[in-house]
Design a protein around this motif. Structure first.
Motif, PDB file in Angstrom:
ATOM      1  N   THR A 207      44.810  60.982  59.091  1.00  0.00           N
ATOM      2  CA  THR A 207      45.135  59.550  59.106  1.00  0.00           C
ATOM      3  C   THR A 207      45.597  59.086  60.476  1.00  0.00           C
ATOM      4  OG1 THR A 207      47.478  59.809  58.496  1.00  0.00           O
ATOM      5  CG2 THR A 207      45.862  59.741  56.695  1.00  0.00           C
ATOM      6  N   ARG A 208      45.809  59.990  61.393  1.00  0.00           N
ATOM      7  CA  ARG A 208      46.287  59.623  62.720  1.00  0.00           C
ATOM      8  C   ARG A 208      45.113  59.280  63.640  1.00  0.00           C
ATOM      9  NH1 ARG A 208      50.462  59.113  59.744  1.00  0.00           N
ATOM     10  NH2 ARG A 208      52.211  60.545  60.036  1.00  0.00           N
ATOM     11  N   ALA A 209      45.439  58.683  64.780  1.00  0.00           N
ATOM     12  CA  ALA A 209      44.408  58.343  65.765  1.00  0.00           C
ATOM     13  C   ALA A 209      43.835  59.635  66.330  1.00  0.00           C
ATOM     14  CB  ALA A 209      45.001  57.479  66.872  1.00  0.00           C
ATOM     15  N   GLN A 210      42.566  59.885  66.070  1.00  0.00           N
ATOM     16  CA  GLN A 210      41.978  61.169  66.448  1.00  0.00           C
ATOM     17  C   GLN A 210      41.858  61.342  67.954  1.00  0.00           C
ATOM     18  OE1 GLN A 210      41.342  63.721  64.055  1.00  0.00           O
ATOM     19  NE2 GLN A 210      42.717  62.217  63.131  1.00  0.00           N
ATOM     20  N   PHE A 211      41.692  60.260  68.686  1.00  0.00           N
ATOM     21  CA  PHE A 211      41.706  60.371  70.146  1.00  0.00           C
ATOM     22  C   PHE A 211      43.045  60.932  70.608  1.00  0.00           C
ATOM     23  CE2 PHE A 211      42.278  59.012  74.494  1.00  0.00           C
ATOM     24  CZ  PHE A 211      41.024  59.187  75.058  1.00  0.00           C
ATOM     25  N   SER A 212      44.129  60.435  70.026  1.00  0.00           N
ATOM     26  CA  SER A 212      45.467  60.906  70.382  1.00  0.00           C
ATOM     27  C   SER A 212      45.676  62.352  69.962  1.00  0.00           C
ATOM     28  CB  SER A 212      46.529  60.026  69.720  1.00  0.00           C
ATOM     29  OG  SER A 212      46.394  58.685  70.122  1.00  0.00           O
ATOM     30  N   VAL A 213      45.202  62.695  68.756  1.00  0.00           N
ATOM     31  CA  VAL A 213      45.356  64.055  68.240  1.00  0.00           C
ATOM     32  C   VAL A 213      44.682  65.051  69.178  1.00  0.00           C
ATOM     33  CG1 VAL A 213      44.620  65.607  66.388  1.00  0.00           C
ATOM     34  CG2 VAL A 213      45.635  63.390  65.825  1.00  0.00           C
ATOM     35  N   ARG A 214      43.446  64.778  69.548  1.00  0.00           N
ATOM     36  CA  ARG A 214      42.694  65.733  70.365  1.00  0.00           C
ATOM     37  C   ARG A 214      43.154  65.738  71.817  1.00  0.00           C
ATOM     38  NH1 ARG A 214      36.788  64.643  67.485  1.00  0.00           N
ATOM     39  NH2 ARG A 214      37.719  64.478  65.400  1.00  0.00           N
ATOM     40  N   ALA A 215      43.576  64.578  72.302  1.00  0.00           N
ATOM     41  CA  ALA A 215      44.121  64.533  73.655  1.00  0.00           C
ATOM     42  C   ALA A 215      45.436  65.305  73.727  1.00  0.00           C
ATOM     43  CB  ALA A 215      44.332  63.090  74.094  1.00  0.00           C
ATOM     44  N   GLY A 216      46.257  65.181  72.674  1.00  0.00           N
ATOM     45  CA  GLY A 216      47.501  65.950  72.647  1.00  0.00           C
ATOM     46  C   GLY A 216      47.246  67.439  72.660  1.00  0.00           C
ATOM     47  N   LYS A 217      46.227  67.878  71.912  1.00  0.00           N
ATOM     48  CA  LYS A 217      45.866  69.296  71.907  1.00  0.00           C
ATOM     49  C   LYS A 217      45.421  69.739  73.299  1.00  0.00           C
ATOM     50  CE  LYS A 217      42.835  72.662  69.663  1.00  0.00           C
ATOM     51  NZ  LYS A 217      42.097  73.025  68.447  1.00  0.00           N
ATOM     52  N   GLU A 218      44.660  68.912  73.985  1.00  0.00           N
ATOM     53  CA  GLU A 218      44.198  69.250  75.333  1.00  0.00           C
ATOM     54  C   GLU A 218      45.367  69.316  76.314  1.00  0.00           C
ATOM     55  OE1 GLU A 218      41.907  69.924  78.822  1.00  0.00           O
ATOM     56  OE2 GLU A 218      41.654  70.379  76.693  1.00  0.00           O
ATOM     57  N   MET A 219      46.320  68.417  76.176  1.00  0.00           N
ATOM     58  CA  MET A 219      47.483  68.449  77.074  1.00  0.00           C
ATOM     59  C   MET A 219      48.279  69.738  76.874  1.00  0.00           C
ATOM     60  SD  MET A 219      47.492  65.801  79.042  1.00  0.00           S
ATOM     61  CE  MET A 219      47.213  64.023  79.194  1.00  0.00           C
ATOM     62  N   VAL A 220      48.479  70.147  75.622  1.00  0.00           N
ATOM     63  CA  VAL A 220      49.202  71.392  75.360  1.00  0.00           C
ATOM     64  C   VAL A 220      48.433  72.578  75.937  1.00  0.00           C
ATOM     65  CG1 VAL A 220      50.031  72.956  73.557  1.00  0.00           C
ATOM     66  CG2 VAL A 220      50.378  70.488  73.326  1.00  0.00           C
TER      67      VAL A 220
END
Length: 265
Positions: A207-220
């Protein structure tokens, strides 16, 4: 639930935006054979390419084990000399890299034994949820083997250097609640709650913004790789979020006091 792919020992199903990749050898505690290691990168690539999939859950079939490890009955045929061992290890590494390299979130749902190669796959996922009966172990020291640098790094990233040494040098089985203390597991719940807990959390992510989800994973991923300051790529990634429809929807939904309906996938 929709069945996407089936092999003898691996299944992939999808329920709305959550896909499940199942290690399907319950008769042998889901011991991972060479065919499963070979097949995993291709199945992961299918899930990565499927726009309908937003989260992947990795689990074992049955109720006794996530995975008891690599199939030791194959060792004589597959790892009996240096050349065979090198080829075998390459297949294992490719499977773990495929999971770790997904842009989509991955959750290992751990029940029962999660040993050796099973732990290797679980640690390649983004998160690990376990039940109270789960037991984890990383066992090269009990077999006279050497863990790969990439696999060792995953243990160090989660547990820290001294605890990683304790885990690797002892090869001891670790109870679920101790695994949380060591950083190997993120959540522990009662066995009858594990499936609902895992899939409820997975659905929250969808349900979350998938751009944000995947960008957060990339930042980590970049932080774990040693990056400590923004470069042009991370700046561009962050700034580009302001141009997405999801950002506009997030602002609208906040102002209108309603749940957002994100569309990007």
């Amino acid at each position: 639930m929709t069945e996407l792919t089936m092999t003898d020992d691996l299944t992939v199903t999808r329920d709305d935006a959550v896909a499940t990749l199942t290690l399907n050898r319950p008769q042998s505690h889901n011991a991972i054979n060479i065919g499963m290691y070979r097949a995993l990168p291709g199945l992961v690539a299918e899930l990565e390419a499927d726009a309908a999939v937003k989260v992947v859950v990795l689990r074992g079939a049955g109720e006794r084990s996530f995975a008891s490890g690599a199939d030791i009955t194959e060792f004589e045929a597959e790892r009996s000399d240096a050349v065979k061992a090198k080829n075998y290890n390459a297949k294992v590494a490719a499977a773990e890299r495929a999971l770790e390299g997904m842009t989509k979130p991955t959750i290992a749902m751990i029940h029962g034994y999660c040993i050796g190669g099973g732990a290797g796959l679980a640690l390649a996922c983004d998160m690990r949820f376990a039940d109270t009966r789960a037991k984890l172990a990383i066992t090269p020291a009990k077999l006279g083997l050497v863990y790969s640098l990439e696999s060792t790094k995953r243990v160090v990233d989660l547990a820290g250097p001294s605890r990683a040494k304790w885990i690797l040098m002892s090869g001891q089985q670790i109870q679920a609640r101790r695994a949380v203390e060591l950083g190997l597991v993120d959540e522990v719940v009662e066995p009858e709650e594990l499936e609902d807990y895992t899939y409820d959390f997975a659905r929250v992510i969808t349900t979350r913004a998938q751009f944000s989800v995947r960008a957060g994973k990339e930042m980590v991923r970049r932080v774990l790789g040693g990056q400590v300051r923004d470069d042009q790529e991370t700046l561009d990634l962050r700034n580009s979020s302001f141009e997405t429809e999801d950002f506009a929807e997030g602002v609208r939904s906040f102002l209108e006091k309603r749940p957002p309906e994100f569309r990007w996938s």
